[in-house]
Each structure stands twice: as structure tokens, then as C-alpha cells.
Design a protein around this motif. Sequence first.
Motif, PDB file in Angstrom:
ATOM      1  N   LEU A 114     -72.664 110.318  23.879  1.00 48.41           N
ATOM      2  CA  LEU A 114     -71.762 111.261  23.983  1.00 48.41           C
ATOM      3  C   LEU A 114     -72.168 112.693  23.620  1.00 48.41           C
ATOM      4  CD1 LEU A 114     -68.504 109.372  22.750  1.00 48.41           C
ATOM      5  CD2 LEU A 114     -69.246 109.601  25.280  1.00 48.41           C
ATOM      6  N   GLY A 115     -73.377 113.059  23.322  1.00 46.62           N
ATOM      7  CA  GLY A 115     -74.003 114.013  22.848  1.00 46.62           C
ATOM      8  C   GLY A 115     -73.956 114.551  21.677  1.00 46.62           C
ATOM      9  N   ARG A 116     -73.223 113.476  20.517  1.00 46.85           N
ATOM     10  CA  ARG A 116     -73.374 113.691  19.242  1.00 46.85           C
ATOM     11  C   ARG A 116     -74.574 113.646  18.578  1.00 46.85           C
ATOM     12  NH1 ARG A 116     -68.633 109.394  18.761  1.00 46.85           N
ATOM     13  NH2 ARG A 116     -70.337 108.148  19.681  1.00 46.85           N
ATOM     14  N   ASP A 117     -74.725 114.392  17.278  1.00 46.89           N
ATOM     15  CA  ASP A 117     -76.240 114.373  16.943  1.00 46.89           C
ATOM     16  C   ASP A 117     -75.974 113.123  16.131  1.00 46.89           C
ATOM     17  OD1 ASP A 117     -77.896 114.896  14.615  1.00 46.89           O
ATOM     18  OD2 ASP A 117     -78.144 116.804  15.439  1.00 46.89           O
ATOM     19  N   ILE A 118     -77.376 112.203  16.257  1.00 48.73           N
ATOM     20  CA  ILE A 118     -77.407 111.054  15.541  1.00 48.73           C
ATOM     21  C   ILE A 118     -77.722 111.095  14.127  1.00 48.73           C
ATOM     22  CG2 ILE A 118     -78.773 108.864  15.457  1.00 48.73           C
ATOM     23  CD1 ILE A 118     -79.056 109.259  18.463  1.00 48.73           C
ATOM     24  N   PHE A 119     -78.555 112.320  13.679  1.00 48.17           N
ATOM     25  CA  PHE A 119     -78.675 112.584  12.200  1.00 48.17           C
ATOM     26  C   PHE A 119     -77.554 112.960  11.882  1.00 48.17           C
ATOM     27  CE2 PHE A 119     -79.682 115.742   9.014  1.00 48.17           C
ATOM     28  CZ  PHE A 119     -80.621 114.891   8.195  1.00 48.17           C
ATOM     29  N   VAL A 120     -76.468 113.536  12.083  1.00 52.29           N
ATOM     30  CA  VAL A 120     -75.349 113.864  11.371  1.00 52.29           C
ATOM     31  C   VAL A 120     -74.635 112.433  11.228  1.00 52.29           C
ATOM     32  CG1 VAL A 120     -72.972 114.955  11.420  1.00 52.29           C
ATOM     33  CG2 VAL A 120     -75.155 116.140  12.403  1.00 52.29           C
ATOM     34  N   ARG A 121     -74.398 111.819  12.358  1.00 52.98           N
ATOM     35  CA  ARG A 121     -73.728 110.428  12.096  1.00 52.98           C
ATOM     36  C   ARG A 121     -74.477 109.393  11.388  1.00 52.98           C
ATOM     37  NH1 ARG A 121     -70.068 109.306  15.570  1.00 52.98           N
ATOM     38  NH2 ARG A 121     -70.646 106.901  15.821  1.00 52.98           N
ATOM     39  N   SER A 122     -75.767 109.324  11.277  1.00 54.98           N
ATOM     40  CA  SER A 122     -76.678 108.512  10.111  1.00 54.98           C
ATOM     41  C   SER A 122     -76.181 108.952   8.771  1.00 54.98           C
ATOM     42  CB  SER A 122     -78.033 108.744  10.676  1.00 54.98           C
ATOM     43  OG  SER A 122     -78.541 108.200  11.910  1.00 54.98           O
ATOM     44  N   LEU A 123     -76.113 110.311   8.553  1.00 58.87           N
ATOM     45  CA  LEU A 123     -75.868 110.647   7.242  1.00 58.87           C
ATOM     46  C   LEU A 123     -74.348 110.103   6.827  1.00 58.87           C
ATOM     47  CD1 LEU A 123     -77.269 114.225   6.642  1.00 58.87           C
ATOM     48  CD2 LEU A 123     -78.203 111.987   6.181  1.00 58.87           C
ATOM     49  N   TYR A 124     -73.319 110.466   7.988  1.00 65.72           N
ATOM     50  CA  TYR A 124     -72.229 109.707   7.479  1.00 65.72           C
ATOM     51  C   TYR A 124     -72.167 108.300   7.439  1.00 65.72           C
ATOM     52  CZ  TYR A 124     -69.569 114.211   7.884  1.00 65.72           C
ATOM     53  OH  TYR A 124     -69.119 115.526   7.585  1.00 65.72           O
ATOM     54  N   GLY A 125     -72.884 107.752   8.386  1.00 63.75           N
ATOM     55  CA  GLY A 125     -72.848 106.197   8.279  1.00 63.75           C
ATOM     56  C   GLY A 125     -73.835 105.844   6.866  1.00 63.75           C
ATOM     57  N   LEU A 126     -74.610 106.616   6.451  1.00 64.41           N
ATOM     58  CA  LEU A 126     -75.330 106.392   4.956  1.00 64.41           C
ATOM     59  C   LEU A 126     -74.027 106.392   4.172  1.00 64.41           C
ATOM     60  CD1 LEU A 126     -77.959 105.718   3.874  1.00 64.41           C
ATOM     61  CD2 LEU A 126     -78.069 108.072   3.458  1.00 64.41           C
ATOM     62  N   ARG A 127     -73.286 107.186   4.153  1.00 70.16           N
ATOM     63  CA  ARG A 127     -71.858 107.441   3.103  1.00 70.16           C
ATOM     64  C   ARG A 127     -71.126 106.238   3.384  1.00 70.16           C
ATOM     65  NH1 ARG A 127     -69.471 112.254   1.458  1.00 70.16           N
ATOM     66  NH2 ARG A 127     -67.310 112.200   0.963  1.00 70.16           N
ATOM     67  N   THR A 128     -71.003 105.787   4.337  1.00 65.22           N
ATOM     68  CA  THR A 128     -69.902 104.600   4.579  1.00 65.22           C
ATOM     69  C   THR A 128     -70.937 103.297   3.940  1.00 65.22           C
ATOM     70  OG1 THR A 128     -69.075 105.304   6.711  1.00 65.22           O
ATOM     71  CG2 THR A 128     -68.871 102.915   6.347  1.00 65.22           C
ATOM     72  N   ASP A 129     -71.973 103.143   4.139  1.00 63.05           N
ATOM     73  CA  ASP A 129     -72.827 102.112   3.422  1.00 63.05           C
ATOM     74  C   ASP A 129     -72.802 102.249   2.032  1.00 63.05           C
ATOM     75  OD1 ASP A 129     -73.662 101.787   6.331  1.00 63.05           O
ATOM     76  OD2 ASP A 129     -75.347 100.761   5.603  1.00 63.05           O
ATOM     77  N   PHE A 130     -72.856 103.390   1.472  1.00 67.68           N
ATOM     78  CA  PHE A 130     -72.948 103.537   0.094  1.00 67.68           C
ATOM     79  C   PHE A 130     -71.409 103.237  -0.410  1.00 67.68           C
ATOM     80  CE2 PHE A 130     -76.920 106.049  -0.160  1.00 67.68           C
ATOM     81  CZ  PHE A 130     -77.568 105.470  -1.290  1.00 67.68           C
ATOM     82  N   SER A 131     -70.596 103.623   0.283  1.00 66.52           N
ATOM     83  CA  SER A 131     -69.069 103.268  -0.066  1.00 66.52           C
ATOM     84  C   SER A 131     -68.848 101.994  -0.051  1.00 66.52           C
ATOM     85  CB  SER A 131     -68.124 104.024   0.705  1.00 66.52           C
ATOM     86  OG  SER A 131     -67.877 103.390   2.075  1.00 66.52           O
ATOM     87  N   ILE A 132     -69.320 101.098   0.706  1.00 73.85           N
ATOM     88  CA  ILE A 132     -69.481  99.600   0.535  1.00 73.85           C
ATOM     89  C   ILE A 132     -69.997  98.966  -0.501  1.00 73.85           C
ATOM     90  CG2 ILE A 132     -69.507  97.477   1.984  1.00 73.85           C
ATOM     91  CD1 ILE A 132     -69.344  98.974   4.644  1.00 73.85           C
TER      92      ILE A 132
END
Length: 289
Positions: free
Chosen positions: A79-97
Motif C-alpha cells: 500500500l506504499g507504506r514505509d516498512i521501516f516506520v511500520r517496523s518501529l511501531y511493530g517493535l513497539r508492539t512486541d515490547f509492550s507484549i
Amino acid sequence: MTTTAPPSRRPRRSGVSPSLRRYGAALKSPRGLVGIIVILVLALLSVSAPLLFPDGYDVQSSESLLAPSFTHLFGTDELGRDIFVRSLYGLRTDFSIIVVAVPVSMILGTILGLIGALSRVAGTIVQRVLDIILGFPGLVLGICIVLVVGPGWVSLVIAITISGLPAFGRLARAALMSQMQREYVTAAETLGVSRLTVLGRHILPNAIDPILVQGAVFVVQAIFIEAALSIVGLGIQPPQPSLGALLNVGTRFINQAPTYILGPTVLLLLLALAFSLLADALNETVNRK
């Protein structure tokens, strides 16, 4: 005439407890230092993600499935979204878990393991329940929980928490059984000291070291449980990112964009490797003691 030698000065005792000195020595070792630095860097990136990219992780564009570049370090998704940005937010999700599930599992597992000190029958029943949980692999247990609770953050936390109970419960149980045979515990009980006091003063301190080491090891297991459940579509649901969810979507476009999963995979492996190094450093310090 006789002279008296000046009284020798006693060495000052440090106010830091021996346990904290051991943990500090573990963090100063090469493996511990590398592990904690990587963890702190990844944690700082995840916490700073909303400040670095205030527009969020769902900003779409017409530049889909681009290769990594200076503009998009990990490329873009379908969808044209930046994977690096999504990876950092995904890392944030993993840390919260991790921050929620692992400490809760440690505390509950330790309490369940020490119940045998208060009631032998209750302790035996708890150990049989932990044996049943141990018979389910983490992924299978997670699938069963997702079928009941539904996919998402909560089901991942519950699955990780329950899957860690047997390991922490067995460590606490082993410390309980070894310490209950000691003479000072028998003497304390003879003097009328309550079981709760014996648990808090003698048994629990002897179980802290292996439980902390197991906690660092279990973080690695928790990371891969989240990734495995998200890869099969039973974990974090889109559009919210996690490292496992990014790998789930990336495998669908592996032919069009082979580098899609490269960035999330590197972050996932770095996170697991950092906690593995930290666990090795802590384990070496405990064994040396």
C-alpha cells in the motif's frame, strides 16, 4: 617503652547487595554489555517512534513494493507504506507484549511453585496442572487461546503468560524442596516462625537468581511465540503492525519484493539475540556463584 600499633581500619562494606553486584558484573561482561546495549537501542527506537514519525504507521502512497533506499530504509509495502516506520511501531508492539506478559508469568509461576510450602496437597495439584500446560507447545497453546479469546494483543499476552508458568513454577518448586530440608529452616519452624516468613526470608531469595535467568530466556521464547502466531494470522491484526504481522504480509509478496521481510526479520533476530546474550551473561554469573 612499649608502643601500641594503631588499630587497623576495617574495609568499608558497600551498600550494594551481593545480588545487585552479581547482576552488575553480568551486565559488564562482553555478552551482557552487547545484549543490554542492543536492547536499549531497540527500546529507545520503539518508544521514540511516535515522535520520529508523528503521522503514524498507516500513511499510504502510490509507491508500492519499493526496494530499500535512503528515502525508505526498508522499502515500502503493497500500500506504499514505509516498512521501516511500520517496523518501529511493530517493535513497539512486541515490547509492550514482553513487558506485560513475561513479568506476570514470572510472578504467577513463582507463586504457584511456592504454594507447596503452605499446603502439600495444593502444591501437588499445582504441579500436575503445570505438567499439563507443559505438554502443549507454545504455538499450539496460543492457537487454543486465540480460538477462545479471539486474535489480538490480549490473546498473545495470555498465551505467553500461560506458556511460561511451568518453567517458573518448577524453578520455584526446586528451590522450595532444596531449602525446606536445610537445618536453619527446620530451626526456624521449631522456634515458631511462620511459613510465610520462611518463604520470604530464606526460600524466595535462593530462587531469585535462576528465575531471573529463566525470565531472560523466556523473553526469547515470547518473541517467537508472537511472531509465529502473527505469521499464521492469529496474532496482531492489521492495520496494527508487529514484527510477526509484517512477516505474515511480506511472505505473500516475496516474489514481487524479496526485500519486503528483510527489515522486520533483522529486527526480530536482533531482539532475540540481545536477550539471548543477556541470559547467557546472567546464567554464567549465577553458576559462578
